[in-house]
Design a protein around this motif. Structure first.
Motif, PDB file in Angstrom:
ATOM      1  N   MET A 212      -7.450  28.928 -47.043  1.00  0.00           N
ATOM      2  CA  MET A 212      -8.504  28.068 -46.718  1.00  0.00           C
ATOM      3  C   MET A 212      -9.585  29.472 -47.532  1.00  0.00           C
ATOM      4  SD  MET A 212      -7.930  26.070 -44.136  1.00  0.00           S
ATOM      5  CE  MET A 212      -9.667  25.498 -43.918  1.00  0.00           C
ATOM      6  N   ARG A 213      -9.294  30.558 -48.059  1.00  0.00           N
ATOM      7  CA  ARG A 213      -9.781  30.950 -48.822  1.00  0.00           C
ATOM      8  C   ARG A 213      -9.092  31.978 -49.890  1.00  0.00           C
ATOM      9  NH1 ARG A 213     -10.366  36.373 -44.001  1.00  0.00           N
ATOM     10  NH2 ARG A 213      -8.791  36.515 -44.175  1.00  0.00           N
ATOM     11  N   GLN A 214      -9.918  32.549 -50.886  1.00  0.00           N
ATOM     12  CA  GLN A 214      -9.049  33.020 -52.563  1.00  0.00           C
ATOM     13  C   GLN A 214      -9.693  34.283 -53.178  1.00  0.00           C
ATOM     14  OE1 GLN A 214      -6.974  30.642 -54.689  1.00  0.00           O
ATOM     15  NE2 GLN A 214      -5.442  31.211 -53.704  1.00  0.00           N
ATOM     16  N   ILE A 215      -9.022  35.016 -53.418  1.00  0.00           N
ATOM     17  CA  ILE A 215     -10.189  35.948 -54.144  1.00  0.00           C
ATOM     18  C   ILE A 215     -10.490  35.322 -55.798  1.00  0.00           C
ATOM     19  CG2 ILE A 215      -9.664  38.216 -55.538  1.00  0.00           C
ATOM     20  CD1 ILE A 215      -8.310  39.433 -53.766  1.00  0.00           C
ATOM     21  N   ARG A 216     -11.598  35.479 -55.618  1.00  0.00           N
ATOM     22  CA  ARG A 216     -12.654  34.979 -56.592  1.00  0.00           C
ATOM     23  C   ARG A 216     -13.209  35.756 -57.878  1.00  0.00           C
ATOM     24  NH1 ARG A 216      -9.089  31.288 -56.906  1.00  0.00           N
ATOM     25  NH2 ARG A 216      -9.882  28.640 -56.157  1.00  0.00           N
ATOM     26  N   SER A 217     -12.978  35.438 -58.938  1.00  0.00           N
ATOM     27  CA  SER A 217     -13.606  36.567 -60.190  1.00  0.00           C
ATOM     28  C   SER A 217     -14.889  35.537 -60.160  1.00  0.00           C
ATOM     29  CB  SER A 217     -13.204  36.448 -61.425  1.00  0.00           C
ATOM     30  OG  SER A 217     -13.697  37.152 -62.229  1.00  0.00           O
TER      31      SER A 217
END
Ligand code: THG
Length: 367
Positions: A287-292
């Motif tokens: 439901m969430r993720q690491i993004r640059s």
């Protein structure tokens, strides 16, 4: 700012005297050990790392050695990556999880022999978890922290420098592979790996006594290459999307939230203690993720706690790492962003200590 008081709990490394003599300006603490964070300055170190070659005291990447007839079984219990293809002489980046699928560490695992592994850990006391599993499961293994201290050789001139000390053969070591090489009569695994995107090696220095001779030999051999002392560089590692356990992710995150799904083969990782939890969560995806991300405005202050990311009044994420990038002429960052807001180009509000700034989600990493 105040300095950090020294005591035996804050362990020196085999290279500490040389690091001090090289003019260390800032340390961080990692696995209860000193880790160099800056020599000249973060930005000067960054430009040098991208153009020459540096020697990094990354002794704090401690090894958890797992040895014995049940070693392979125990190491597979730790990770959702399928280790059946991990053969001696190879290194695997291995997310490690607890029974809920929460990240405990993201080490590099080396297979030295069928019954012997080194888990080259990030900043958490993984040894205690591994020993607990071994004891609780009644496994026939020894779990120890050996006298092994990795020394990084990172930067575009790393091959040239390493070939002068370890021989031309180092040039043919493949990415994430290692060879046992001789240094002054002592055998040390030398891997093509390291915590930068500039290329290079990690020498697993297998004796504290050899630390200074090894450091000196590399410095001497690289004089005309402008070799310098360095360390993992905050700016460069954010540009490269290299994650830092404890900063970008904790036990509250799954590997998939960390974008480490490509290092997981959960269905095939029979025995992994987090397998059932991860399989359940993977049905729908994170439901969430690491993004640059890039962040507008002048250089951000040091990100010492997570800064909220908002869409209007709604909190939709948190920034975990950030730094000013001279090469990209913007602030670069890594943020955990909710599913409805993580699309490329999405512009959000970052609540910084010095006010609200625009934050833009990127397609991929900067480098
Ligand atoms: N080297 C060694 N041990 C380590 C680190 C290291 N322990 C602590 C820490 N670093 C662990 N974390 C990472 C994070 C990223 C990588 C390695 C260790 C890494 N990732 C590459 C990438 O994402 O582009 C490649 C991974 C791959 O393709 O297999 O290198 O640096 N000894």
């Amino acid at each position: 700012m105040a300095i950090i008081a020294r005591s035996p709990r804050l362990r020196p490394t085999p290279f500490s005297a040389r690091v001090e003599a090289s003019g260390i300006k800032a340390y961080t603490v990692y696995n209860h050990m000193l880790l160099p964070a800056a020599f000249n300055s973060l930005e000067d170190d960054y430009h040098h790392l991208k153009s020459a070659v540096q020697i990094w005291d990354v002794s704090c990447e401690r090894q958890v050695e797992v040895r014995g007839p049940d070693a392979a079984r125990l190491v597979q219990m730790l990770t959702p990556r399928d280790l059946r293809s991990l053969t001696p002489g190879r290194c695997y980046y291995t997310p490690m999880v607890d029974e809920t699928g929460g990240m405990l560490n993201d080490p590099v695992t080396l297979k030295l022999a069928e019954d012997r592994f080194w888990i080259s850990i990030a900043d958490s006391d993984l040894l205690l978890w591994v020993k607990g599993l071994a004891y609780g499961m009644g496994l026939t293994v020894d779990v120890t922290e050996p006298d092994v201290s990795p020394l990084g050789v990172q930067g575009p001139l790393a091959d040239d420098l390493m070939s002068r000390v370890f021989g031309e053969d180092v040039r043919s070591i493949g990415f994430f592979k290692f060879r046992e090489l001789d240094f002054q009569g002592v055998t040390m695994p030398v891997a093509r790996s390291g915590y930068s995107k500039q290329g290079g090696f990690e020498i697993y220095c297998t004796s504290t006594d050899m630390g200074e001779p090894l450091w000196d030999a590399l410095m001497e051999a690289g004089r005309d290459l402008d070799v310098r002392a360095g360390g993992p560089n905050l700016i460069e590692r954010i540009e490269g999307g290299l994650l830092s356990y404890g900063n970008d992710m904790t036990r509250d995150n799954t590997p998939h939230e960390c974008g480490l799904g490509r290092f997981c083969d959960t269905g095939a990782a029979i025995g992994c203690v987090g397998r059932d939890s991860l399989m359940r969560m993977n049905r729908d995806g994170p439901m969430r993720q690491i993004r640059s991300v890039s962040i507008d405005g002048p250089a951000v202050p040091p990100c010492t706690y997570e800064w909220g990311v908002f869409d209007g009044d709604t909190k939709v994420g948190r920034l975990r790492s950030a730094a000013w990038s001279p090469d990209f002429n913007t602030n670069v960052g890594l943020a955990m962003i909710g599913i409805r807001h993580w699309d490329t180009g999405k512009v959000l509000d970052l609540h910084c200590p010095d006010g609200i700034r625009k934050l833009t989600v990127r397609e991929g990493n900067f480098i």
